[in-house]
Scaffold this motif. Structure first.
Motif, PDB file in Angstrom:
ATOM      1  N   LEU A   1       0.829  -1.207   0.000  1.00  0.00           N
ATOM      2  CA  LEU A   1       0.000   0.000   0.000  1.00  0.00           C
ATOM      3  C   LEU A   1       0.864   1.259   0.000  1.00  0.00           C
ATOM      4  N   LEU A   2       1.946   1.245   0.780  1.00  0.00           N
ATOM      5  CA  LEU A   2       2.852   2.391   0.781  1.00  0.00           C
ATOM      6  C   LEU A   2       3.618   2.518  -0.530  1.00  0.00           C
ATOM      7  N   PHE A   3       3.715   1.427  -1.259  1.00  0.00           N
ATOM      8  CA  PHE A   3       4.453   1.431  -2.519  1.00  0.00           C
ATOM      9  C   PHE A   3       3.602   1.912  -3.698  1.00  0.00           C
ATOM     10  N   LEU A   4       2.287   2.076  -3.482  1.00  0.00           N
ATOM     11  CA  LEU A   4       1.385   2.430  -4.583  1.00  0.00           C
ATOM     12  C   LEU A   4       1.760   3.734  -5.297  1.00  0.00           C
ATOM     13  N   PRO A   5       2.133   4.816  -4.586  1.00  0.00           N
ATOM     14  CA  PRO A   5       2.501   6.038  -5.323  1.00  0.00           C
ATOM     15  C   PRO A   5       3.639   5.841  -6.306  1.00  0.00           C
TER      16      PRO A   5
ATOM     17  N   THR B   1      -3.209   9.966  -7.964  1.00  0.00           N
ATOM     18  CA  THR B   1      -2.066  10.434  -7.192  1.00  0.00           C
ATOM     19  C   THR B   1      -1.583  11.795  -7.670  1.00  0.00           C
ATOM     20  N   ALA B   2      -2.083  12.250  -8.794  1.00  0.00           N
ATOM     21  CA  ALA B   2      -1.784  13.560  -9.364  1.00  0.00           C
ATOM     22  C   ALA B   2      -2.825  13.803 -10.449  1.00  0.00           C
TER      23      ALA B   2
ATOM     24  N   MET C   1      -5.584  -3.436  -6.101  1.00  0.00           N
ATOM     25  CA  MET C   1      -6.166  -4.639  -5.505  1.00  0.00           C
ATOM     26  C   MET C   1      -5.120  -5.485  -4.788  1.00  0.00           C
ATOM     27  N   ILE C   2      -3.842  -5.295  -5.135  1.00  0.00           N
ATOM     28  CA  ILE C   2      -2.784  -6.148  -4.573  1.00  0.00           C
ATOM     29  C   ILE C   2      -2.681  -6.010  -3.050  1.00  0.00           C
ATOM     30  N   PRO C   3      -2.591  -4.791  -2.476  1.00  0.00           N
ATOM     31  CA  PRO C   3      -2.534  -4.714  -1.001  1.00  0.00           C
ATOM     32  C   PRO C   3      -3.750  -5.318  -0.321  1.00  0.00           C
ATOM     33  N   PHE C   4      -4.914  -5.102  -0.889  1.00  0.00           N
ATOM     34  CA  PHE C   4      -6.130  -5.657  -0.292  1.00  0.00           C
ATOM     35  C   PHE C   4      -6.113  -7.182  -0.345  1.00  0.00           C
TER      36      PHE C   4
END
Length: 718
Positions: A42-46, A453-454, A465-468
């Motif tokens: 989730l932190l890697f998403l940006p 994100t921008a 969907m990956i973090p979830f």
């Protein structure tokens, strides 16, 4: 020999079965790895955000020269001065502005009519979440209405169209007190509408809605859309109090009954292809460039097609020189811990790029911090389930819409800067209309599920969907491990409070023991339903403060839970094993999160961050007495911390602090206002909080306080 041959011939379990058994036997380690990986992902998403691009080739933004010129700017200035004169003549009335707009629109050769609407009654009703959209009107007992709004609607019939499709332009203004910014918005809307009335290239009808936002922008647009798609046929006449507003004398000519009937007849265009809501906001200091802020979030996490946002962004930045912004969490922009995480990811991305140059994950620290703040805002607004503007009313009817708020970087008395602003704003609006006009079908090529994100970067559904999925992955494994481990006789005797309980449970049969935990779950779910319905009755108490409503709500909720436990038995009295209780809780979480991810994914994602670690690592406090000091301390601290953070008011405090940047809030009173805000907007997040999150939190408390365990030393002494 024969027996050994049979043993050799016995088929081995399949690989998937052996893998399941292995994961179940190491479910604690598997849970820790998956939860950690989910949070890191989730932190890697940006860093995984991609640049936006146009998927629909027919849009071709900026391919034609704009026709909006300085003459249209002069017309906008004349229109603004005319409204100022109408306001001066109104002497406190509210009908002169709609009358002036209607007259000017009619002079363009367009069809005009008035739409009178009443304010929505914001009241909680238990069936509001499951009923169709209606305009809840606040009526007086005698059926006479003294407080109503008037929308002015103009329609241009496309010279090259068949009347089956339309593009809607919306300009909101407060008829009670028109500000200079709203005056500029109306002037911009009229000048664009005037240009489109002369356009020979139109293939879709144009509808201009001057929305009277004295009751809110959303209310004005929603009531008009409701009448547009669902004609109302009232069984009793609705009387508007014209003695106060003088609608028959001022809005219409005294002797023009035919004109009155014409202006009051509700007219329709074709099916709405898209809608654009634009207004001029307050002056902001962004340097020498005017800015545009895009608002796209609709109800329950719905988003317009990404192509519509891409068209707006491309024309605003590359054609008209605007700075495009999206909503952000300002508190995260100055966060020191976020910068530390950004530096770690930047170094990691640089290392990965050296290994493989195609892995472009080395995002700079400022870009990561800004992307994370924008991502948090996008996820929060979607999870809240409340529209960020009147565009949300269109999305309820499956119409793609976006709100644009212009922020001029000049004083409104600067005529030269204002003319330049009107010119670029008009050309931007014309360009968006041209692109949508080129479409032969509805928006469908690009994404409907995404986070921003921008203004020019997004995260698609396949990535977020990956973090979830990582957070949800250990739930069925842990549930199977707990349910299977609870059937072992030795473990059962070690974990029960007394030998008598163990014998009783053994007599009942291991395969049916889960019915007791299922009964506990049903009782708690029934209690949660009652708690979610209590505000309907509590809100009937007149003159109470929000904190008083919240205290009454809490007291009644606790009282109902005690009564249900007295009638059907509490988990401790029912003799339910804590492992079966935890397995039932995890099964409930899996079902609830799965359903919520379909309704509103952002709500499920944020809920999973809090709820899943809390439930996976919950263990009876008495079961931790035999552990070593360090593991016992870590587990005890994590259990207490996660349980406190999982309590709905505490979770609300965290979200409120991150979004507003202030932690000095009245948690009890503000929580009631927040819940009231959710049910007024029929947000599915309200249902999630009380039908998924609250029952699982209570079950987690029961697991932590479960008495069915004693250390072996004490068992031997007994």
């Amino acid at each position: 020999m024969a027996s050994s041959a049979k043993e050799e011939a016995k088929p081995k379990p399949r690989l998937i079965v052996r893998l399941g058994v292995f994961l179940a036997s190491h479910h604690i380690l598997f849970s820790a790895v998956c939860c950690t990986a989910g949070i890191i992902a989730l932190l890697f998403l940006p860093s995984l955000a991609k640049n936006t691009y146009l998927s629909e080739n027919a849009l071709i933004p900026g391919s034609a020269n704009t026709l909006f010129s300085t003459e249209d700017v002069q017309e906008a200035n004349r229109f603004a001065k005319g409204i100022e004169a109408a306001i001066g003549e109104s002497r406190g009335g509210t009908t002169e502005i709609p009358k002036f707009i209607a007259q000017q629109t009619k002079n363009l050769g367009a069809e005009v009519y008035y739409h009178e609407f009443l304010p929505d009654s914001k009241c909680f009703h238990p069936l509001k979440f499951f009923t169709s959209m209606t305009n809840n009107m606040a009526a007086k007992p005698n059926g006479t209405y003294t407080n109503f709004g008037i929308n002015t609607v103009g329609i241009i019939r496309a010279p090259r169209g068949d009347g089956k499709e339309a593009i809607v332009l919306v300009t909101p203004y407060n008829s009670q007190k028109v500000t200079p910014n709203e005056l500029l918005s109306l002037a911009l809307g009229f000048s664009v509408f005037s240009l489109l009335s002369r356009a020979a290239w139109l293939s879709k009808d144009i509808v201009w809605l001057s929305a009277d936002s004295q009751f809110g922008e959303y209310s004005a647009v929603s009531s008009w859309l409701n009448q547009y798609h669902n004609p109302m046929f009232l069984s009793h006449p609705v009387n508007l109090d014209t003695k106060i507003y003088g609608a028959n004398q001022i809005l219409y000519k005294p002797d023009g009954t035919a004109e009155k009937a014409e202006l009051m007849a509700f007219k329709r265009a074709g099916t709405m292809a898209a809608a654009l809501i634009f207004k001029v906001g307050e002056t902001r200091k962004y340097g020498d460039r005017d800015s545009v802020t895009m608002y796209a979030e609709a109800s329950n996490g719905q988003m317009p097609n990404l192509d519509l946002l891409n068209v707006v962004h491309y024309l605003a930045v590359h054609r008209q020189g605007f700075r495009v912004n999206v909503e952000t969490f300002n508190s995260l922009l100055s966060s020191s811990w976020l910068r530390v995480i950004a530096e770690v990811f930047q170094n990691l991305g640089s290392l990965l790029r050296k290994i493989n140059p195609d892995w472009k994950l080395d995002v700079t620290v400022p870009d990561y911090v800004e992307g994370t703040a924008n991502l948090a805002s996008s996820m929060y607004n979607q999870a809240l389930g409340v529209p960020t503007g009147s565009h949300g009313a269109f999305r309820d009817y499956q119409v793609d819409a976006v709100s644009l708020e212009f922020a001029p970087a000049f004083h409104l008395k600067n005529e030269n800067a204002k003319s330049s602003f009107l010119l670029r704003g008009g050309r931007l609006t014309e360009g968006v209309v041209r692109s949508v006009n080129n479409l032969l079908e509805k928006f469908h090529q690009s994404f409907f599920l995404y986070f921003l994100t921008a203004p020019s970067k997004f995260i698609s559904v396949g990535v977020y969907m990956i973090p979830f999925a990582l957070l949800l992955a250990p739930l069925p494994i842990v549930a199977a491990a707990l349910a299977g481990g609870s059937k072992t006789k030795g473990k059962l005797e070690d974990e029960c409070k007394t030998k008598g309980n163990a014998d009783d449970l053994q007599m009942e049969g291991g395969s049916w023991k889960w019915l007791k935990s299922a009964r506990v779950l049903l009782i708690i779910q029934f209690w949660a339903v009652l708690v979610s319905l209590l505000p309907y009755y509590i809100s009937q108490i007149p003159g109470a403060m929000p904190i008083q409503y919240a205290v009454i709500w809490a007291v009644l909720s606790i009282t109902i839970l005690i009564i249900l436990y007295a009638m059907f038995g509490s988990p401790s009295r029912a003799g339910v094993e804590w492992k079966l209780l935890k397995a039932t809780m995890i099964t409930s979480i899996t079902i609830g999160m799965g359903l919520m991810s379909i309704i509103n994914f952002a709500t499920a994602q944020l809920g999973a961050l809090i709820l899943i670690p809390m439930c996976l690592f919950s263990r009876p406090l008495r079961a931790q007495l035999e552990m070593n000091f360090l593991p016992r301390t870590v587990l005890l601290a994590s259990n207490i911390l996660l349980t406190v953070l999982g309590f709905p008011p505490a979770a609300f405090l965290i979200m409120k602090g991150l979004s507003k940047g202030s932690w000095t809030v009245d948690i009890v009173g503000d929580f009631w206002l927040w819940m009231e805000f959710l049910w007024e907007w029929s947000s599915a997040t309200y249902l999630y909080v009380f039908l998924v999150h609250l029952p699982c939190w209570l079950l987690c408390i029961h697991v932590l306080l479960h008495p069915c365990y004693q250390p072996e030393s004490k068992m031997k002494q007994e």
